[in-house]
Design an enzyme around this catalytic site. Structure first.
Site, PDB file in Angstrom:
ATOM      1  N   HIS A  88       0.863  -1.198   0.000  1.00 21.61           N
ATOM      2  CA  HIS A  88       0.000   0.000   0.000  1.00 21.61           C
ATOM      3  C   HIS A  88       0.894   1.241   0.000  1.00 21.61           C
ATOM      4  O   HIS A  88       1.475   1.593   1.027  1.00 21.61           O
ATOM      5  CB  HIS A  88      -0.928  -0.026   1.218  1.00 21.61           C
ATOM      6  CG  HIS A  88      -1.897   1.119   1.272  1.00 21.61           C
ATOM      7  ND1 HIS A  88      -3.238   0.956   1.547  1.00 21.61           N
ATOM      8  CD2 HIS A  88      -1.728   2.450   1.097  1.00 21.61           C
ATOM      9  CE1 HIS A  88      -3.845   2.130   1.540  1.00 21.61           C
ATOM     10  NE2 HIS A  88      -2.944   3.065   1.277  1.00 21.61           N
ATOM     11  N   HIS A  90       1.603   5.317  -2.193  1.00 22.25           N
ATOM     12  CA  HIS A  90       1.049   6.374  -3.055  1.00 22.25           C
ATOM     13  C   HIS A  90       2.209   7.007  -3.822  1.00 22.25           C
ATOM     14  O   HIS A  90       2.642   8.119  -3.511  1.00 22.25           O
ATOM     15  CB  HIS A  90       0.332   7.437  -2.216  1.00 22.25           C
ATOM     16  CG  HIS A  90      -0.897   6.932  -1.535  1.00 22.25           C
ATOM     17  ND1 HIS A  90      -2.157   7.049  -2.082  1.00 22.25           N
ATOM     18  CD2 HIS A  90      -1.063   6.258  -0.368  1.00 22.25           C
ATOM     19  CE1 HIS A  90      -3.047   6.492  -1.264  1.00 22.25           C
ATOM     20  NE2 HIS A  90      -2.398   6.012  -0.217  1.00 22.25           N
ATOM     21  N   LYS A  93       1.899  10.618  -5.213  1.00 19.77           N
ATOM     22  CA  LYS A  93       1.924  11.768  -4.300  1.00 19.77           C
ATOM     23  C   LYS A  93       3.328  12.007  -3.741  1.00 19.77           C
ATOM     24  O   LYS A  93       3.613  13.076  -3.207  1.00 19.77           O
ATOM     25  CB  LYS A  93       1.010  11.531  -3.096  1.00 19.77           C
ATOM     26  CG  LYS A  93      -0.480  11.593  -3.363  1.00 19.77           C
ATOM     27  CD  LYS A  93      -1.225  11.623  -2.012  1.00 19.77           C
ATOM     28  CE  LYS A  93      -2.727  11.673  -2.179  1.00 19.77           C
ATOM     29  NZ  LYS A  93      -3.330  10.354  -2.409  1.00 19.77           N
ATOM     30  N   HIS A 245      -9.706   2.292   0.615  1.00 19.64           N
ATOM     31  CA  HIS A 245      -9.314   3.056   1.811  1.00 19.64           C
ATOM     32  C   HIS A 245     -10.550   3.165   2.697  1.00 19.64           C
ATOM     33  O   HIS A 245     -11.571   3.707   2.274  1.00 19.64           O
ATOM     34  CB  HIS A 245      -8.861   4.468   1.426  1.00 19.64           C
ATOM     35  CG  HIS A 245      -7.443   4.549   0.975  1.00 19.64           C
ATOM     36  ND1 HIS A 245      -6.997   3.974  -0.183  1.00 19.64           N
ATOM     37  CD2 HIS A 245      -6.364   5.146   1.538  1.00 19.64           C
ATOM     38  CE1 HIS A 245      -5.698   4.219  -0.319  1.00 19.64           C
ATOM     39  NE2 HIS A 245      -5.287   4.934   0.710  1.00 19.64           N
ATOM     40  N   GLU A 248     -10.425   5.840   7.828  1.00 19.69           N
ATOM     41  CA  GLU A 248      -9.123   6.358   8.276  1.00 19.69           C
ATOM     42  C   GLU A 248      -9.363   7.562   9.190  1.00 19.69           C
ATOM     43  O   GLU A 248      -9.109   8.708   8.830  1.00 19.69           O
ATOM     44  CB  GLU A 248      -8.269   6.751   7.054  1.00 19.69           C
ATOM     45  CG  GLU A 248      -6.837   7.108   7.422  1.00 19.69           C
ATOM     46  CD  GLU A 248      -5.998   7.486   6.196  1.00 19.69           C
ATOM     47  OE1 GLU A 248      -6.513   7.389   5.066  1.00 19.69           O
ATOM     48  OE2 GLU A 248      -4.844   7.894   6.394  1.00 19.69           O
ATOM     49  N   ASP A 345       2.485   3.164   2.965  1.00 16.51           N
ATOM     50  CA  ASP A 345       1.562   4.254   2.636  1.00 16.51           C
ATOM     51  C   ASP A 345       2.315   5.442   2.042  1.00 16.51           C
ATOM     52  O   ASP A 345       3.130   5.266   1.156  1.00 16.51           O
ATOM     53  CB  ASP A 345       0.746   4.638   3.885  1.00 16.51           C
ATOM     54  CG  ASP A 345      -0.636   5.191   3.552  1.00 16.51           C
ATOM     55  OD1 ASP A 345      -1.011   5.178   2.378  1.00 16.51           O
ATOM     56  OD2 ASP A 345      -1.347   5.635   4.484  1.00 16.51           O
ATOM     57  N   ASN A 346       2.111   6.624   2.572  1.00 13.54           N
ATOM     58  CA  ASN A 346       2.662   7.831   1.943  1.00 13.54           C
ATOM     59  C   ASN A 346       4.141   8.024   2.256  1.00 13.54           C
ATOM     60  O   ASN A 346       4.639   7.519   3.256  1.00 13.54           O
ATOM     61  CB  ASN A 346       1.875   9.049   2.410  1.00 13.54           C
ATOM     62  CG  ASN A 346       0.425   8.956   2.001  1.00 13.54           C
ATOM     63  OD1 ASN A 346      -0.340   8.216   2.599  1.00 13.54           O
ATOM     64  ND2 ASN A 346       0.048   9.658   0.966  1.00 13.54           N
TER      65      ASN A 346
HETATM   66 ZN   LIG Z   1      -3.259   5.108   1.433  1.00 11.42          ZN
END
Ligand SMILES: [Zn+2]
Length: 459
Positions: A88, A90, A93, A245, A248, A345-346
């Protein structure tokens, strides 16, 4: 002369050689031959590994191999893991933290900053930042990545074209999966048809956020069942797996997970759905958690926890010290037999200001944030064999005889040592050969390239 680091020692160059005296976590083996057992208190066994023309040909107990004239390389009881999976992320981004900062670190302003930066996402900009992220991951020993891709009217064609290019450019080094990401309400009309068709053409997964299109996660939308029916109908039409998603937020009113589980079962999607985050589940009454876990188990929904980003975004109020780690009920899920993976994630964007696409770092932090220890033995599975099964990543995240020889060799004898140090001193083996991949320089991302070139010119 400075002392040699482990990562600097010379490595076998033969096509066929034994790695002897390796230590391997049992949870990262696709099969466990009884001869390798018993494991030690950390769930680790000693093994000798035969590398043959880029493949892991054999896994045998340490010390059982005869000298057959094959070169031997003694690892001195160091940990050998398969290359890992970040299920997972991104990538689209990533590394926008300087030009699109989050002014206070909250989820709300993360979203606003991302929206404000999106007009800068030209094909060239996306390519540059995604490639940077992939090179970081590759150098750290990540060989499979799933990235969610912001999918809106203005980004659909451009972003997914770049995704298809990156998949081709990285084929054989990193197995890249992509998931469309937008509030699921946007899929209601004709845009949903275009998204599903583009995702299908790109070999991706259908995704979305189960919050309202206007704001942050909160109580379920009134028409959530209908929106999920639409999403699963689109997925079914193109035979796409689903990755959402979900919830969250700290707000216990955000309880869309049971809706997703019921929709998955209505549409024959048992075992084909992943839900990420699910933070608010941890804030609900025990009886409600129990009911939701029953549904997840029945629908065979897999969960991805994002501990570093959850701890960063959740329970954040200016001037108030956080009380909650932000993560979902991972132990309770594992106890029910629900599949759980941990992921990054990010990375250096408005949702998370830090990170380096290093799943080993995610693992080390996950152990601490989620108490995946005492014993530590099952923890590596969350970034290895579990995401391999959840994402159908063949030949990644698990050591298997006959599979490509792709490893991370740590300068650490125990899992405790892996967790304790940052593990900069590691060796990546790519199809049997030592991989010399450089971490990209941050200066590549600077808008003002002159500063970087001046530095290079004077050094
Ligand atoms: Zn995410």
């Amino acid at each position: 002369m400075p002392p040699l680091r482990f990562a600097d020692i010379s490595w076998p160059t033969a096509g066929r050689y034994w790695l002897t005296n390796a230590r391997v976590p049992v949870c990262l083996l696709s099969e466990v031959p009884p001869t390798l057992l018993p494991a030690d208190l950390e769930g680790v066994v000693g093994a000798d590994l035969l590398i043959d023309n880029g493949k892991l040909a054999r896994i045998v107990p340490s010390g059982r191999t005869r000298d057959e004239g094959i070169p031997r390389f003694d690892l001195g009881y160091r940990q050998v893991w398969p290359t890992l999976i970040d299920i997972h992320t991104h990538l689209d981004k990533g590394h926008t933290v300087e030009r699109g900062p989050n002014i206070d670190g909250t989820f709300h302003n993360a979203r606003l900053a991302a929206v404000a930066d999106r007009p800068n996402w030209t094909a060239e900009d996306l390519h540059r930042r995604m490639d940077f992220g992939l090179r970081c991951a590759y150098a750290h020993g990540v060989s499979a990545i799933r990235s969610h891709i912001d999918t809106y009217d203005e980004t659909l064609d451009r972003s997914w074209r770049v995704v298809r290019e990156m998949r081709e450019e990285w084929r054989g080094r990193i197995d890249l999966q992509a998931v469309s990401l937008c509030p699921i309400g946007l899929l209601e009309d004709e845009f949903g048809d275009r998204v599903a068709a583009t995702v299908a053409k790109s070999g991706g997964l259908l995704g979305g956020v189960t919050r309202s299109s206007a704001g942050d996660h909160g109580g379920p939308l009134g028409n959530l069942d209908a929106l999920l029916d639409r999403l699963f109908a689109l997925a079914g039409r193109h035979d796409l797996d689903v990755d959402l998603h979900v919830d969250e937020t700290h707000d216990p009113a955000a309880a869309t997970l049971p809706y997703v589980a019921r929709a998955a079962m209505r549409h024959g999607y048992k075992g084909r759905v992943v839900c990420g985050h699910c933070c608010s589940l941890a804030m609900q009454p025990l009886s409600e958690i129990d009911r939701t876990l029953d549904l997840l188990a029945e629908a065979e929904i897999a969960i991805v926890t994002l501990p570093t980003v959850n701890m960063y975004l959740q329970d954040r109020t200016k001037g108030r010290t956080p009380r909650w780690r932000g993560v979902t009920v991972v132990h309770e899920m594992l106890k029910r037999g629900i599949r759980v993976a941990a992921a990054g994630d990010n990375c250096r964007d408005s949702f998370y200001a830090y990170g380096d696409h290093d799943v080993v770092d995610t693992f080390r932090q996950a152990v601490r944030i989620l108490h995946l220890d005492h014993p530590l033995g099952g923890a590596p599975a969350l970034v290895g064999s579990s995401p391999a099964l959840i994402g159908n990543f063949a030949d990644h995240g698990r050591l298997a005889a006959g599979a490509p020889a792709r490893f991370i060799v740590f300068n650490a004898r125990t899992i405790n040592e892996v967790v304790s140090r940052p593990q900069a001193d590691r060796v990546i083996i790519e199809r049997g050969a030592r991989l010399y991949a450089e971490m990209p320089e941050y200066s590549e991302l600077w808008e003002e390239q002159s500063a970087a070139s001046e530095l290079a010119a004077t050094s």
